[in-house]
Design an enzyme around this catalytic site. Structure first.
Site, PDB file in Angstrom:
ATOM      1  N   GLU A  79       0.800  -1.221   0.000  1.00 21.78           N
ATOM      2  CA  GLU A  79       0.000   0.000   0.000  1.00 21.78           C
ATOM      3  C   GLU A  79       0.834   1.273   0.000  1.00 21.78           C
ATOM      4  O   GLU A  79       0.297   2.358  -0.243  1.00 21.78           O
ATOM      5  CB  GLU A  79      -0.941  -0.012   1.215  1.00 21.78           C
ATOM      6  CG  GLU A  79      -2.051  -1.054   1.088  1.00 21.78           C
ATOM      7  CD  GLU A  79      -2.961  -1.105   2.303  1.00 21.78           C
ATOM      8  OE1 GLU A  79      -2.535  -0.649   3.383  1.00 21.78           O
ATOM      9  OE2 GLU A  79      -4.087  -1.609   2.173  1.00 21.78           O
ATOM     10  N   GLU A 110       7.201 -21.694   7.904  1.00 22.49           N
ATOM     11  CA  GLU A 110       7.658 -20.792   8.961  1.00 22.49           C
ATOM     12  C   GLU A 110       8.701 -21.427   9.881  1.00 22.49           C
ATOM     13  O   GLU A 110       9.268 -20.756  10.736  1.00 22.49           O
ATOM     14  CB  GLU A 110       6.479 -20.329   9.813  1.00 22.49           C
ATOM     15  CG  GLU A 110       5.852 -21.416  10.660  1.00 22.49           C
ATOM     16  CD  GLU A 110       4.739 -20.867  11.548  1.00 22.49           C
ATOM     17  OE1 GLU A 110       4.782 -21.131  12.767  1.00 22.49           O
ATOM     18  OE2 GLU A 110       3.842 -20.190  11.028  1.00 22.49           O
TER      19      GLU A 110
END
Length: 276
Positions: A79, A110
């Site tokens: 963004e 992960e």
């Protein structure tokens, strides 16, 4: 360490609650989030200042995370270019498992202690950059290992976590610990913890961009004109600031490509300064 994010919910037998009870109880829990973020403001301030210092000297900001935390980092990074008109590679979000993990869970991604550093190598990361690790639990190997490798190479590190005294915070130069308490659904950190992380990232990136001069007054003068709504918003900024008819402001904006550039061009043509 105290794993508050894994602590049992304060509510029992959720399946027996009415929809109204579910919503009211979740909302009641959500009210703890901004309080937790407010308590972390001194830590956020230190992290913002560290990141601004690096970026003022040409550095970049990296986010690394897994699961929900990784997705939030990718979202915040993605963004920044349309909102503040910065290059696509100034704020970089990396998620364990790669871009496919944004939409799909990648098993065991992960759990690697070395993959984050390997992922960062594709961007030629160096000591001029800053890296923020995001992990609600503060125990994710992908994120901790990434920060450990960064510190070995003299790279400034920060983190956003929702447990106090975590291994992640111990490996961050500028840790942010926003601790909103146990989740409504036990261990579901996409809820309060995810909201807390989103708020912290909003504050971090927005404050950094303001300090870098990407906002004038309270306006996004460098935003990308990517749709009709944003073009209209930019034109109205010029109408207000330059006292122009809307159509003239609209044409000036489209000619120069951003509110800031249009203001600068108008100032040069009319030999006077502008300011919002």
């Amino acid at each position: 360490m105290e794993r508050i994010t894994e602590a049992p919910s304060q509510y029992r037998h959720l399946e027996k609650m009415t929809v109204r009870e579910l919503l009211e109880n979740m909302n009641r829990e959500d009210q703890a989030v901004p309080i937790a973020v407010a308590a972390a403001i001194p830590q956020i301030e230190a992290l913002v200042n560290a990141v601004v210092d690096k970026m003022q000297h040409g550095g970049r900001l990296f986010y690394i995370g897994a699961g929900t935390s990784g997705r939030l980092g990718v979202l915040d990074a993605s963004e920044c270019p349309p909102t503040f008109g910065v290059p696509e590679d100034l704020v970089i979000g990396l998620i364990a498992g790669g871009d496919r993990a944004i939409r799909h869970a990648i098993e065991a991604a992960e759990d690697s202690w070395t993959q984050a550093w390997e992922d960062m190598q594709a961007y030629d990361i160096d000591e001029g950059d800053a890296v923020v690790g995001i992990a609600a639990s503060g125990t994710t190997p992908y994120v901790i290992g990434g920060l450990q490798d960064c510190r070995k190479h003299g790279i400034v590190t920060g983190c956003v976590t929702c447990n106090p005294g975590s291994p992640l915070a111990a490996n961050a130069d500028f840790p942010v610990e926003a601790v909103p308490g146990p989740e409504f659904v036990t261990g579901s950190t996409r809820l309060k913890a995810g909201t807390a992380q989103k708020l912290v990232l909003n504050m971090l990136s927005t404050s950094v961009m303001i300090r870098l001069g990407r906002v004038l007054d309270n306006k996004m003068v460098d935003m990308k004109l990517s749709n009709v709504k944003l073009v209209d918003r930019g034109a109205k900024m010029l109408v207000q600031n330059l006292d122009l008819p809307y159509e003239e402001a609209h044409s000036l904006l489209l000619k120069h490509g951003s509110v800031r550039k249009a203001m600068d061009a108008f100032s040069l043509a009319h030999n006077h300064s502008t300011g919002l």
